[in-house]
Design a protein around this motif. Sequence first.
Motif, mmCIF file in Angstrom:
data_model
loop_
_atom_site.group_PDB
_atom_site.id
_atom_site.type_symbol
_atom_site.label_atom_id
_atom_site.label_comp_id
_atom_site.label_asym_id
_atom_site.label_seq_id
_atom_site.Cartn_x
_atom_site.Cartn_y
_atom_site.Cartn_z
ATOM 1 N N GLU A 80 0.848 -1.198 0.000
ATOM 2 C CA GLU A 80 0.000 0.000 0.000
ATOM 3 C C GLU A 80 0.879 1.241 0.000
ATOM 4 N N HIS A 81 0.460 2.228 -0.790
ATOM 5 C CA HIS A 81 1.295 3.419 -0.965
ATOM 6 C C HIS A 81 0.390 4.633 -1.163
ATOM 7 N N PRO A 82 0.740 5.775 -0.598
ATOM 8 C CA PRO A 82 -0.109 6.964 -0.765
ATOM 9 C C PRO A 82 -0.221 7.434 -2.212
ATOM 10 N N HIS A 83 0.699 7.014 -3.064
ATOM 11 C CA HIS A 83 0.668 7.441 -4.460
ATOM 12 C C HIS A 83 -0.046 6.454 -5.375
ATOM 13 N N GLN A 84 -0.570 5.357 -4.847
ATOM 14 C CA GLN A 84 -1.268 4.405 -5.707
ATOM 15 C C GLN A 84 -2.548 5.036 -6.239
ATOM 16 N N ILE A 85 -2.899 4.702 -7.473
ATOM 17 C CA ILE A 85 -4.102 5.268 -8.076
ATOM 18 C C ILE A 85 -5.227 4.245 -8.137
ATOM 19 N N SER A 86 -4.973 3.041 -7.618
ATOM 20 C CA SER A 86 -5.982 1.990 -7.567
ATOM 21 C C SER A 86 -5.639 1.049 -6.430
ATOM 22 N N ASP A 87 -6.653 0.359 -5.924
ATOM 23 C CA ASP A 87 -6.407 -0.672 -4.913
ATOM 24 C C ASP A 87 -5.773 -1.919 -5.541
ATOM 25 N N ILE A 88 -5.929 -2.093 -6.847
ATOM 26 C CA ILE A 88 -5.430 -3.280 -7.531
ATOM 27 C C ILE A 88 -3.928 -3.159 -7.779
ATOM 28 N N GLY A 89 -3.177 -4.197 -7.361
ATOM 29 C CA GLY A 89 -1.740 -4.215 -7.608
ATOM 30 C C GLY A 89 -1.378 -4.985 -8.850
ATOM 31 N N VAL A 90 -1.963 -6.190 -8.992
ATOM 32 C CA VAL A 90 -1.641 -7.043 -10.138
ATOM 33 C C VAL A 90 -2.775 -8.026 -10.361
ATOM 34 N N THR A 91 -2.927 -8.450 -11.598
ATOM 35 C CA THR A 91 -3.930 -9.473 -11.920
ATOM 36 C C THR A 91 -3.227 -10.739 -12.397
ATOM 37 N N ASP A 92 -3.920 -11.851 -12.244
ATOM 38 C CA ASP A 92 -3.492 -13.064 -12.934
ATOM 39 C C ASP A 92 -3.721 -12.851 -14.430
ATOM 40 N N PRO A 93 -3.110 -13.671 -15.272
ATOM 41 C CA PRO A 93 -3.341 -13.548 -16.714
ATOM 42 C C PRO A 93 -4.817 -13.739 -17.064
ATOM 43 N N PHE A 94 -5.297 -12.922 -17.973
ATOM 44 C CA PHE A 94 -6.689 -13.020 -18.426
ATOM 45 C C PHE A 94 -6.727 -12.971 -19.943
ATOM 46 N N PRO A 95 -7.718 -13.615 -20.570
ATOM 47 C CA PRO A 95 -7.802 -13.609 -22.035
ATOM 48 C C PRO A 95 -8.156 -12.217 -22.538
ATOM 49 N N LEU A 96 -7.353 -11.713 -23.489
ATOM 50 C CA LEU A 96 -7.605 -10.371 -24.008
ATOM 51 C C LEU A 96 -7.854 -10.388 -25.511
ATOM 52 N N PHE A 97 -6.882 -10.834 -26.291
ATOM 53 C CA PHE A 97 -7.020 -10.834 -27.743
ATOM 54 C C PHE A 97 -7.087 -12.259 -28.297
ATOM 55 N N THR A 98 -7.851 -12.437 -29.366
ATOM 56 C CA THR A 98 -8.034 -13.744 -29.986
ATOM 57 C C THR A 98 -6.779 -14.159 -30.763
ATOM 58 N N ASP A 99 -6.744 -15.421 -31.156
ATOM 59 C CA ASP A 99 -5.604 -15.933 -31.918
ATOM 60 C C ASP A 99 -5.394 -15.140 -33.207
ATOM 61 N N GLU A 100 -6.500 -14.798 -33.875
ATOM 62 C CA GLU A 100 -6.365 -14.041 -35.122
ATOM 63 C C GLU A 100 -5.753 -12.674 -34.865
ATOM 64 N N ALA A 101 -6.176 -12.016 -33.795
ATOM 65 C CA ALA A 101 -5.625 -10.701 -33.468
ATOM 66 C C ALA A 101 -4.129 -10.794 -33.174
ATOM 67 N N ILE A 102 -3.724 -11.815 -32.416
ATOM 68 C CA ILE A 102 -2.318 -11.987 -32.084
ATOM 69 C C ILE A 102 -1.494 -12.259 -33.339
ATOM 70 N N ARG A 103 -2.044 -13.050 -34.222
ATOM 71 C CA ARG A 103 -1.342 -13.367 -35.464
ATOM 72 C C ARG A 103 -1.096 -12.095 -36.283
ATOM 73 N N ILE A 104 -2.093 -11.241 -36.355
ATOM 74 C CA ILE A 104 -1.954 -9.995 -37.114
ATOM 75 C C ILE A 104 -0.925 -9.077 -36.451
ATOM 76 N N MET A 105 -0.975 -8.963 -35.128
ATOM 77 C CA MET A 105 -0.007 -8.122 -34.413
ATOM 78 C C MET A 105 1.419 -8.621 -34.641
ATOM 79 N N ARG A 106 1.614 -9.940 -34.569
ATOM 80 C CA ARG A 106 2.948 -10.505 -34.774
ATOM 81 C C ARG A 106 3.460 -10.173 -36.172
ATOM 82 N N GLN A 107 2.595 -10.300 -37.158
ATOM 83 C CA GLN A 107 3.043 -10.025 -38.516
ATOM 84 C C GLN A 107 3.345 -8.550 -38.717
#
Length: 394
Positions: A80-107
């Motif tokens: 905990e820190h007086p300069h934090q802007i959220s109570d959340i420190g870190v999340t576990d990995p969560f699904p964000l982009f689909t396989d097709e999106a990742i493929r396009i980004m990689r290319q």
Amino acid sequence: MLTSTLVKNIEAGNIHRKVTNEVYDGGIVESFKVSSLEGIIDTSNIAFEPEKHLTYYASPEGRGKFESTRRLTMKELGLEHPHQISDIGVTDPFPLFTDEAIRIMRQEILNKELFMKYARFNNSSTTGQDCILRGYAKNGDQIDAPFTYQAWTHPKSVELLNKMAGVDLVTAMDYEIAHVNIGVKDPKEANQEIIRQSRQKALKGDSNGDDIPAIVGWHRDAYPFVCVLMLSDTTNMIGGETSLRMGGKNAGKVSVVPGPKRGYATILQGGLIEHIAPSPVGVSERITMVTSYRAKDPLKKDISQLGTVKPEVNFGSRYNDFYPQWIDYRSDVMQKRLEHLKQNCKKNGRFDKEFCNQFLKDIEEYARSTRESMQVSEQEWRDAAKNTTPTAKL
């Protein structure tokens, strides 16, 4: 040793650390197998579509996994820190982009023309074999990776990331959209047993983390929040997790957040949490895409600083592209804060001198930190001088 040549190279965009054609043709193409495994598709006219490219909207299963993702608070981490802007420190990995999106980004990022223009050998690597791309998605008025830029700036994407972070965020500046860390393991030099042993110590809580070989060493981020997205297939990957140094009653211990799978992301209040990305075992590549954020509300604390990203320290930052964006963003925040002061200098019809004095002190401190963040210490110059020639190969 600081030389005029080094300064000129940095001001010219860290040209002394550009990735060579030999490295791209002989290392990048071979390691990432762009042609043989992924196929070549024309990405120039593919628009980002949330219903198709965000897992949350493309898959009921993805939505369920997103909603059930564990989020650790700053309190739970003992940070905990007086300069934090959220109570959340870190999340576990969560699904964000689909396989097709990742493929396009990689290319997009592995396109040779783009890669040769923006890629630099990574100065912060503890293996000496990695590279980085920064400020390529949108460079001034030019968008070189349109799909990637759309993916990170689309309101639907922003909405999901804000939900995970527990606060409304905006990208720190265009330069910090989708910067890429590329880690390549050299089989001849890799000591997998040492890596595996040190990682197991960390997982058991028997290590303070100093013995963890890493792609990016222990650090705090330059901006309050980061989102780290995995672009590599992690099926056979051992490691790749994020290790955090804890505080409070667990001070000196390391907490480990599981490594994300391809298309998964992690949100981290990295400006306040010291963390590291351990070198993975069992794969030849680890490509992560990182986007940095600050609070959308200009009145919230902004601890952004340039310790790890200024051009003299981070070879992926190009002097004449990076610093103008920094000044623009900081000036914009100060302008909005001054407008707030102007509109709120009176309380119940009376001039609030105490409020104005304190508010002006805060703005003065913000301006000072803006200037001081651009300064380069003697140690930083010494470190820069150690890397005056490009690495021969990956």
